[in-house]
Design a protein around this motif. Structure first.
Motif: not given
Ligand code: M6R
Length: 590
Positions: A31-36, A68-71, A93-98
């Protein structure tokens, strides 16, 4: 949450690799997707919608950086919105988590963090993870220590990946009761919910166990237990190849996987004889055998009840995994639990196994995914060897489960050779069932049934389980209401729903129940029902017939036309067969 997560760290640009890899996990949630990625700093792109549509809108390739990471998301906490899509970040916005899973104590953690001044920007449970990591780093912990401390305080189920702008050269992974596997490449490493995600790049893997933390750089992977002590982990080799996880010219995975049944039954027949005999002895020696599973795998277990009764003259108990804990008082140390699961990650199955193990019960897993949680929790396991199944609907793995159950039942009865020969015979006949002529016939049938609201399926004995599985296939892929029932039960209620033209699929093998099922068909026919017979020969009472070769192991063949019917009904009705609405392949929540 049944989501997919993937991480890449190496020498190549991360975003195209991540995009390709996360698409392979779309079966887990869509239903959604993201990447960092980390370039000079952390950058994030994300949005609600299917991966291809979101990519068209926001172009993931515009993200630079080699880490990178993605979800891909299947929402539980928080609606399907851009802000609830992952990655989630800390205040700056310096730490990103999936994250895949559910943080059960997130409300109390969130309250704590808000009191400390943290600002939240989503409704997800996941966001507490990034803020907690931030909090621990602010208090002087290293990135890895911060993930460790955070993991210790989380309750529920989780597998997550974190990246940190200040420690650009690593991804930290944490696992507790959700799948997470590390892919070991050359000058590049991966972490993902499922090995198919990075199989194109490497088949060397480290399976993380629960409560382990991995620090992944481009050329190393260090694993720590929850106390922070480093562990030695074995690198395993996965036998699947990346081609098997691609559509290879087919329009959908569903049809590719249905057609693969031409080969998958043979693979079960060629299972190593010694391990089959060893397991058969365990079944014979057990005082009480309990089959547990969910969904399609449960239907294979219902068949097991009939198969063991007929071939081995042995009673086995069959339970839905989610209901099993209610019956745990029947367990003794001599009980054998047989847990059946394609993915080996189904939460209800894992919970049933946990309950059984607490009572000292030995567990045998019949599973398709090597290294899955179920396989690692069980005392013994047999692989289905069906290759990756990507479509949310189980098709080829169902017939492989049946094949393995047959082989075990014959071996328990001291008739291994006969069981193996039976499977080889069925395997040849699968090719007849999947002939062009049959497929065309089923396409025409789908066209004529496309506007129906209800379809009923009846069968007796072993074919009863075929009707249950057939009904599940039709409803989950075409959204037509379908109900499978034992022929004898019709007159106890469901007959009231039969009207002129109501379609009814009757499973009519050449066996002792033929006469009785034909009588049940007459009960429907005389109320005007439209009879679709699946049988080894035509009968006057059929309005439409699909002819299937006559074999002893008929459930393996009889389900295939219904799988095909489901597929073509989905196409006729404009449904996407690989991604049915509201469903995900790996059901990692209870
Ligand atoms: O991976 P498992 O076999 O444990 O999965 C069990 C069910 O979730 C699964 O069979 C589900 O019912 C499928 N959608 C069936 O097509």
């Amino acid at each position: 949450m049944m989501c997919g997560i993937v991480g890449y760290i190496g020498e190549k640009k991360a975003s195209p690799i991540l995009l390709e890899s996360i698409k392979k996990l779309e079966y887990r949630g869509y239903d959604s997707v993201g990447m960092s990625t980390i370039d000079d700093r952390i950058k994030i792109l994300k949005g609600a919608g299917r991966i291809d549509d979101v990519h068209k809108r926001i172009n993931f390739h515009s993200l630079n950086g080699n880490t990178g990471i993605s979800h891909t998301r299947w929402a539980t906490h928080g609606g399907v919105t851009d802000s609830n899509a992952h990655p989630q970040t800390d205040c700056k916005g310096k730490i990103a988590v999936v994250h895949n899973g559910i943080i059960e104590n997130y409300l109390e953690l969130k309250e704590d963090l808000i009191k400390k001044g943290h600002k939240f920007s989503s409704e997800t449970d996941t966001e507490v993870i990034s803020h907690m990591i931030e909090d621990y780093i602010n208090s002087g912990k290293s990135f890895r220590e911060a993930v460790l401390e955070t993991s210790r305080r989380l309750q529920g189920l989780f597998a997550f990946l974190a990246i940190n702008e200040k420690e650009k050269d690593k991804i930290i992974a944490s696992k507790h009761r959700c799948p997470l596997v590390i892919g070991i490449g050359s000058n590049e490493n991966f972490a993902a919910s499922d090995v198919v995600s990075f199989l194109k790049h490497t088949n060397k893997v480290i399976f993380l166990d629960d409560d382990e933390i991995a620090e992944i750089t481009k050329d190393s992977c260090k694993v720590f237990d929850i106390t922070g002590k480093q562990k030695n982990k074995e690198i395993s080799q996965v036998r699947w190849n990346s081609e098997e996880a691609q559509k290879l010219g087919h329009k959908h995975f569903m049809i590719k996987e249905i057609l693969e049944q031409k080969e998958t039954i043979d693979r079960v027949a060629s299972h190593d004889r010694k391990s089959i005999e060893k397991i058969a002895k365990m079944i014979n020696d057990a005082y009480g055998v309990f089959f547990v599973a969910c969904g399609t795998s449960y239907h294979a277990c219902i068949s097991a009840g009939y198969i063991f009764s007929k071939i081995t003259k042995k009673h086995v108990n069959i339970f839905l995994a989610s209901e099993f804990p209610n019956f745990s008082h029947f367990l003794t140390k001599n009980t054998l639990m047989i847990a059946v699961s394609q993915s080996g990650e189904t939460a209800d199955v894992l919970e049933a196994v946990r309950v059984a193990k607490e009572k000292g019960v030995k567990v045998l897993a019949l599973v398709n995914v090597m290294g899955s949680s179920l396989m690692r929790m069980s005392d013994y396991s047999l692989l289905l060897n069906a290759g990756p199944e990507i479509c949310v609907l189980a098709t080829k793995t169902f017939t492989s489960q049946l094949a393995l159950i047959y082989l075990l039942a014959y071996t328990c009865a001291g008739r291994y050779e006969e069981g193996k020969k039976g499977l080889e015979d069925v395997s040849k006949k699968v090719k007849d069932v999947l002939s062009e002529e049959n497929i065309q016939k089923i396409k025409n049938l789908a066209n004529s049934l496309k506007d129906e609201e209800n379809i009923y399926l009846i069968g007796r004995g072993l074919s009863y389980s075929t009707t249950l599985e057939g009904a599940l296939k039709l409803k989950e892929v075409s959204y037509i209401h379908a109900e499978g029932l034992a022929g004898g039960e019709l007159k106890h209620g469901t007959l009231a729903l039969i009207e002129r033209g109501t379609p009814c699929i009757a499973i009519v093998p050449e066996n002792e129940s033929r006469h009785d099922i034909l009588s049940n068909i007459m009960e429907i026919k005389s109320r005007g029902g439209y009879i679709i017979g699946i049988s080894n020969r035509n009968e006057d009472v059929f309005d439409f017939s699909i002819i299937i070769p006559d074999v002893e192991m008929h459930p393996i063949l009889m389900i295939i036309p219904i799988q095909l019917l489901g597929y073509y009904l989905a196409l006729e009705r404009g449904c996407n067969p690989d991604f049915p609405r509201n469903l995900a392949k790996s059901v990692t929540v209870k």
